[in-house]
Scaffold this active site. Structure first.
Site, PDB file in Angstrom:
ATOM      1  N   GLY A  14      81.439  80.806  79.641  1.00  0.00           N
ATOM      2  CA  GLY A  14      81.542  79.892  80.785  1.00  0.00           C
ATOM      3  C   GLY A  14      81.870  80.652  82.047  1.00  0.00           C
ATOM      4  N   ASN A  15      82.312  79.941  83.068  1.00  0.00           N
ATOM      5  CA  ASN A  15      82.740  80.609  84.301  1.00  0.00           C
ATOM      6  C   ASN A  15      83.791  79.743  85.003  1.00  0.00           C
ATOM      7  OD1 ASN A  15      81.379  78.872  86.403  1.00  0.00           O
ATOM      8  ND2 ASN A  15      79.591  79.485  85.194  1.00  0.00           N
TER       9      ASN A  15
END
Ligand code: C5P
Length: 216
Positions: free
Chosen positions: A21-22
């Site tokens: 993810g981020n």
């Protein structure tokens, strides 16, 4: 006008319980959706997983991966007047997500990643979109040059550039400072709350739609 907005991060599965993810919170995209509704526009928000409440009066498509987001945008872009791509889309995904939880075994584990589709980069060509196209550029160096290059390569009418190297602004923050990069000029907006910035950005997009050209 009808506006499609992408927002939030994407999640690229590694196995059934893990993902890449981020740090995108989705706040800028959600603030833009709210500001568009406030200004009387119809909004379709295509969003990766966020903890934010979906603004009222917004059509909402929740997605997880970049591939899901690509598909949702492909399906709906044709009937939009404007599109704002504020999502932080993963550039790569695991090549072969495991169907069972990966057990710890060896001291190292190598994940092979493959490129994700470029959604913004597909708007003009593959999706044949003729409306007003707005992208974001999060850069840590050569902000204006990189944003202008993105604007040209992806056929955008406006790229909203933010310097993500400065702590306290941009990702995971309520505040942001952006540079508006147009084909013929740029304009720096003062640091502000993302909701205030969103209202200003919506007015810029309305200006682009009405063909009101702003002098450099
Ligand atoms: O090239 P870069 O990822 O920096 O471009 C950022 C812009 O492109 C943002 O508007 C983002 O929402 C969009 N983007 C996209 N699909 C991708 C990667 C980025 O729509 N796979």
């Amino acid at each position: 006008m009808k506006v499609l907005i992408t927002a939030g991060p994407t999640r690229e599965p590694i196995d059934p319980v893990r993902f890449l993810g981020n740090r995108s919170s989705g706040r800028m995209g959600y603030a833009l959706a709210e500001a568009c509704v406030h200004a009387g526009h119809e909004v379709l928000l295509v969003s990766g997983p966020c903890e934010l409440d979906v603004p009222g009066h917004v059509d909402f498509i929740p997605v997880e991966t970049a591939a899901d987001m690509f598909e949702a945008v492909r399906r709906h872009l044709g009937r939009m007047d404007a599109a704002v791509f504020a999502a932080a889309v993963a550039d790569y995904r695991p090549a072969r997500p495991a169907d069972r939880k990966i057990k710890k075994q060896a001291e190292t584990l190598t994940l092979e990643l493959v490129r994700n589709p470029d959604i913004l980069g597909s708007a003009r060509g593959e999706f044949g979109f003729r409306g007003t196209l707005v992208g974001f550029a999060a850069e840590t160096e050569s902000l204006e040059a990189n944003a202008r290059d993105k604007l040209r390569r992806k056929g955008c009418d406006l790229v909203i550039a933010n310097d993500v190297s400065r702590p306290g602004l941009g990702f995971e923050s309520d505040r942001n400072r952006v540079l508006l990069v147009y084909p013929d000029h740029s304009e720096a907006l003062p640091e502000d709350d993302k909701h205030q910035l969103a209202h200003k950005i919506v007015r810029e997009i309305e200006g682009l739609r009405s063909g009101a050209s702003k002098a450099p």
